[in-house]
Design a protein around this motif. Structure first.
Motif: not given
Length: 1167
Positions: A542-555
């Protein structure tokens, strides 16, 4: 202060060109800030029907807000409840909640009744619902003496529960003395009334501890009924019957249910076989997504029932003998429910307003109004209000018009009570939302910018963007009644500062909010569907791309829950790895990527496949003498559909513990009729099959013993063969126990001579497989039969076979034997057959023994063992192939039967003529010179006669592989060497050599050799003649000259510097002509093709001049023939057999090496 959030609206009904948004003048959505004067509002109260635990203190809740804070009072059963007079009752501070302390003293029953709370301040009074207080009750069962219930197998049974009435009603279940729930099924189940119903009883239903339990959840107590004892008597046979309803009774019944409740309909039937239940709605379809079945489809539940669910419902109980139906008429009633409940009004002096109270129900409810808890008819008149049924109209209100109004909607099934105040205020606008809020929104999603406000009269609101922006218009934005600005699709250019401004006639207020737009979180590589066999491993990515100013968590989730705390599960960055997969891992796995603003997820299913689980609940029905019906329930197919069921049986009487194949059926079938054999104690098991493999076998079914009968089959493989000349041995393949069909299996063995008039002789023997008849004449045909019988009777008449008593050796030898020699390797033998009676057995054929006495040639004389050829059948001649030419043979003939050979005929002697010889043993070419070659050889290993001469043929081969003229020489037979002279130098010759007898020429042997070179200069000159004029050769010579020049220069430089270098001594290559190359490149001859033997000479594989060549095995040899060790011939004398005794092959002579010293090979080695 904040407006209640309402569903989005596109625009107001009144719009102006300036696009100022006017909010509705009816402020039923407003909540008045608590710092402003307002009537009381009840915010929390106990339920209408309040069942309390009598062991705990009673707490009756009543919480309200208002300005000034309200005071509280209570009524009990319609009269004022003076709490100060009861020391057990206290009201909590700043609250209307009552606490009645009964744990130390007092009883809960003393405080049963209907309570109502009133909250009052200077602006009005609000009242609570009527709260009915009742203590819970969990009474005991009444004492009763229960007799044992005795019943026959197959009959129906109802065990009554009749629990005591409790408050609230108890939950009923049946258990045994060990507190284990009694298993339920289509046959045995519990009804809605708590009774236990048996559609038909079985012997395993016998037990003494059927106990009905009642669990009272409110008091956490369980009461139990006296145990019921049931005894089921088995019967050899019982009568099947069609279904009959146990509940409800009759053909029709009626059921009434309230709206939004669960409608439960029940049908329980008895019958044999066990009936199944189906439900239909007579005048419509069962509602999708709201219909559920329980209790093995005996109970139909419809949730959230409404008036549309009224109608007739039909249940049908059906088995193989018939069906029965029952129709239930359902009527759905309704306690009152709101259509429009009255809502608070905030009006400014002089404004108009409306309170609406609309409710529905079945029957339709009546509407009544109260003011400050008093019926409105009894309240003081207010000129600003007018009552119109379910509506109160207000006009030109003043501060004195403030009050709390109650609307009561009631019918026979209940009531609704709602408080709504009218508050008359004059207040300038205020913004309740925090100033300078910062909103972060994902791109392409709605943005909701809050601007909660309050004012009386209701203010207008305008939104601006930026410090100098114009008023926002409704074609791009949505303006909500509570002041919220909605941007339906926020883009990057939507970011910025927004300002809301609110105004009324008493003033204005404004506030700024800030909007940031972020890139959405996306899953760019989703997990994929996987199918894995149990015990394997799987990986999800599961590969994720997100806004660089936000912190993402993968569950990672499993079936929307957390992953198991199991070492088999591991998460590495964006991968989920599962090892050693088990059935529990079959699930949907979801990766969830979260930021503070958005969440995305992607799911993939993992299917764990394996062999099916074994079937279970095997049941035998329709038990007949020769058939039975077997049914079963399939086990879990483990995500691979079941394709077949294999039925196996065990014969516990004859082969206990051994399972045999019975039949197989498609995977969609769970019932099969099986054909049975007599006198077998059957037990069955079922194996499920899918694409992965076979399941384990099911548990075995119950045993079923079939009745005995006479055998249906007789023994097979019956034979009558004598083992001695005076007996007849009768053998057969006994019946298996399964085929005996009854006890006492025996065999009736009968025999008589075929050609005589004797009666049948019979004997009955036990379960054996052989009987010997003694004293029989030698080799006489007999008629034989073997019949099976048991205690019930005989099998059908058996088939008669022909046997023979024992054989003896033949008595007579064949006569008139004579030999006709056909050629040097083949002879034909003739004889007269022996009389049939002298054979004394089955004629197998005739056998010729023959052997070579000596070789007609006096040399190479040796002994050869006897050879045998057998000719099947009643033959009178045969061919002897593979004889050696020029040999002396002796033979005799014997007749053969099943016992052995008869006496030999008189020996016959014959000679074979000369034949062509084999090839000479070897041919060697030695001592090559400039113009001569020496040839040496050995005579053939098989001369097959007297050698008369040798023939030598040879021819030269030039450099272009062309063959020259052929020379033919005759050589005396006694010679073993020859010197050929006057040959050309440096020339390759090919030789052909063979021997001769008077019968002709034998196989030839070939060889090649090369004469030597005169001197090196001649060889080089000869080569230059051929290639000196070639362009490639000139170029090559120039390149060689250039290299030599460079080498000389380097040597000169090194020498001048005093250096030394090793130089190999020049070999005297021209001194010995035998090591001079024939070609400049590799010193070998090229390839050529020999037209006579078509064997191309390969480069580097020449035969040297002194090579010893093994002869080819081209002798006339015997082909392998015969039966076993004996040869066979057809009737016409053609050979089909083989020799029983073979000659050993002659050992190979000569050198087998492919290389040996020669001028050419020496040069090859040197180069």
């Amino acid at each position: 202060m904040q407006l209640k959030i309402m569903p989005p609206k596109k625009s107001l009904s009144v719009c102006r060109a300036s696009l100022i948004l006017f909010l509705c003048q009816v402020m039923n959505a407003l909540e008045v800030p608590l710092d402003l004067v307002q009537p009381p509002t009840i915010i929390h109260q106990s339920p209408k029907d309040y069942i309390i635990d009598p062991r705990e203190n009673i707490e009756i809740q009543c919480e309200a807000k208002g300005k000034p804070p309200p005071s509280f009072s209570w009524t009990r059963n319609g009269t004022h409840f003076d709490i100060d007079k009861d020391p057990l009752v206290k009201m909590l501070p700043n609250s209307g909640t009552l606490v009645i302390s009964i744990t130390i003293e007092g009883k809960a029953e003393a405080y049963e009744g209907v309570y109502q709370c009133t909250a009052r301040n200077e602006r009005g009074a609000a009242i609570s619902n009527n709260i009915v207080i009742r203590p819970s009750r969990s009474p005991l069962w009444t004492k009763e003496k229960l007799e044992q219930i005795t019943i026959l197998k197959g009959q129906s049974l109802v065990l009554p529960c009749r629990p005591p009435l409790g408050l609230p009603p108890p939950i009923i279940f049946w258990m045994d003395n060990s507190f284990q729930r009694l298993p339920q099924s289509e046959r045995v189940s519990q009804g809605l009334n708590g009774d236990l119903y048996f559609s038909n009883v079985l012997p395993e239903d016998t037990r003494e501890d059927y106990i009905c339990y009642a669990r009272f959840n409110h008091t956490q107590t369980i009461q139990q009924k006296q145990p019921i004892s049931v005894k089921v008597h088995s019967t050899k046979s019982y009568i099947e019957r069609p279904p009959k309803l146990l509940t409800p009774e009759g053909q029709t019944s009626h059921k009434e249910e309230l709206r939004e409740n669960v409608l439960s309909l029940e049908c329980i039937a008895e019958g044999l076989p066990t009936p199944s239940i189906n439900w239909t709605k007579v005048d419509g379809e069962l509602p999708v997504n709201r219909t559920f079945y329980k209790n093995f489809k005996k109970t139909l539940n419809i949730i959230h029932v409404s008036e549309a669910d009224s109608g007739k419902y039909k249940c049908t109980a059906r088995n193989s003998l018939g069906f029965v139906e029952h129709t239930i008429s359902v009527t759905v009633k309704a306690a009152p429910y709101w259509i429009t409940a009255p809502r608070n009004l905030v009006l400014s002096p002089g404004e108009d307003g409306t309170l609406i109270c609309r409710a529905n129900g079945n029957p339709k409810p009546s509407i009544s109004w109260l003011t400050n808890g008093v019926p409105i008819e009894m309240a003081p008149d207010d000129p600003s209000r007018k009552i119109d049924g379910d509506t109160i109209l207000f006009s030109d209100v003043q501060e004195s018009s403030s009050a709390v109004y109650q609307c009561n909607a009631s019918n026979e099934y209940g009531y609704l009570l709602a408080n709504a105040f009218v508050n008359v205020l004059a207040e300038p606008p205020r913004i309740l939302t925090e100033a300078n809020l910062r909103y972060q929104v994902i791109s392409d999603r709605p943005a909701m910018l809050d601007c909660a406000f309050f004012g009386s009269p209701i203010p207008t609101i305008e939104w601006f963007k930026g410090t100098k922006g114009s008023v926002l218009q409704e074609d791009t934005y949505v303006f909500h009644d509570n002041g919220t600005l909605e941007i339906p699709v926020a883009q990057k250019d939507s970011a910025g500062t927004y300002t809301c401004v609110v105004r009324n006639k008493l003033g204005m207020a404004k506030n700024d909010v800030h909007l940031e737009i972020k890139d959405p979180t996306r899953i760019i590589k989703q997990p994929e569907y996987k199918v894995v066999q149990r015990g394997g491993k799987v990986s999800f990515e599961c590969t994720v791309k997100h806004d660089p100013t936000l912190i993402t968590t993968l569950t990672w989730l499993k079936d929307n829950g957390e992953l198991p705390n199991d070492g088999r599960f591991s998460v590495d960055n964006d991968h989920l790895l599962i090892m050693n997969i088990s059935d529990e891992d079959d699930a949907t796995y979801t990766c969830v990527a979260n930021t503070s603003l958005d969440m995305v997820s992607a799911s993939a299913m993992l299917r764990v496949v394996d062999r099916p689980n074994p079937p279970f609940d095997l049941e035998l029905t329709s038990l007949l003498e020769r058939s039975v019906q077997l049914s079963w329930i399939p086990g879990d197919e483990n995500n691979s559909p079941i394709t077949d069921f294999i039925i196996e049986y065990e014969d516990a009487l004859h082969e206990p513990g051994i399972w045999h194949y019975q039949t197989d059926v498609p995977g969609t079938q769970t019932t099969v009729e099986l054909k049975l054999s007599p006198y077998v104690k059957y037990s069955f098991r079922v194996i499920a099959v899918n694409s992965i493999g076979r399941s384990l076998p099911s548990e075995a079914s119950e045993y079923y013993m079939t009745k005995a009968a006479e055998p249906e089959e007789n023994p097979t493989a019956v034979e009558g063969i004598g083992s001695e000349p005076d007996n007849l041995v009768i053998t057969w393949q006994p019946l298996k126990g399964f085929d005996s069909n009854g006890p006492g299996l025996q065999y009736k063995v009968s025999w008589r001579q075929k050609d005589g008039d004797d009666e049948w002789t019979s004997v009955v023997v036990a379960n054996v497989s052989k009987y010997i008849v003694s004293g029989t004449p030698t080799f006489v045909p007999y008629l034989v039969k073997v019949q099976a019988l048991n205690d019930v009777g005989f099998a059908p008449e058996p088939m008669i076979i022909i046997g023979h008593s024992g054989e003896d050796l033949p008595m007579v030898a064949p006569s008139n034997v004579h030999v006709n020699v056909v050629n040097s390797t083949l002879a034909e033998v003739h004889w007269e057959p022996v009389p049939p009676k002298s054979v004394r057995g089955h004629l197998k054929g005739y056998r010729i023994y023959y052997w070579k006495v000596k070789n007609s040639s006096k040399r190479n004389r040796r002994h050869v063992e006897k050879k045998i050829l057998t000719f099947s059948g009643n033959k009178t001649h045969g061919m002897l192939p593979g004889l050696e030419p020029f040999s002396h043979y002796t033979l005799n003939v014997r007749v053969v039967n099943g016992k052995g050979e008869g006496p030999a005929s008189v020996d016959q002697v014959f000679n074979t003529p000369e034949g062509v010889p084999s090839a000479p043993l070897f041919l060697k070419i030695v001592n090559p010179t400039l113009d001569s070659l020496t040839l040496e050889w050995d005579p053939p290993s098989h001369p097959n006669g007297i050698l008369t001469a040798y023939t030598l043929k040879f021819q030269p081969i030039n450099s272009t592989h062309e063959l020259g003229p052929l020379v033919d020489l005759k050589i005396a037979a006694n010679m073993t060497s020859l010197v050929l002279r006057n040959l050309s130098y440096s020339t390759r010759y090919k030789f052909y050599f063979y021997a001769q007898t008077s019968a002709g020429s034998g196989s030839q042997i070939t060889e090649e050799a090369v004469t030597t070179v005169d001197e090196g200069k001649m060889a080089m000159a000869s080569r230059q003649v051929d290639i000196a004029t070639q362009g490639w050769f000139i170029g090559l010579m120039c390149a060689v000259a250039l290299l030599i020049l460079i080498l000389l220069i380097v040597c000169f430089i090194r020498r001048n510097k005093g250096g030394k270098y090793p130089v190999k001594e020049k070999e005297d290559a021209h001194a010995d002509p035998e090591i001079q190359p024939m070609k400049e490149d590799d010193g070998t001859f090229g390839e050529y093709s020999d037209a006579e033997d078509h064997k191309p000479l390969k480069k580097g594989s020449r035969t040297p001049s002194d090579r010893t060549v093994k002869k080819e095995d081209s002798d006339d040899s015997l082909v392998d023939y015969g039966e076993g060790v004996n040869g066979q011939f057809n009737e016409d004398g053609s050979f089909i057999g083989q020799y029983s005794g073979k000659k050993e092959k002659e050992p190979a002579e000569g050198n087998e090496s492919s290389e040996a010293p020669s001028p050419v090979n020496a040069m090859n080695s040197f180069v």
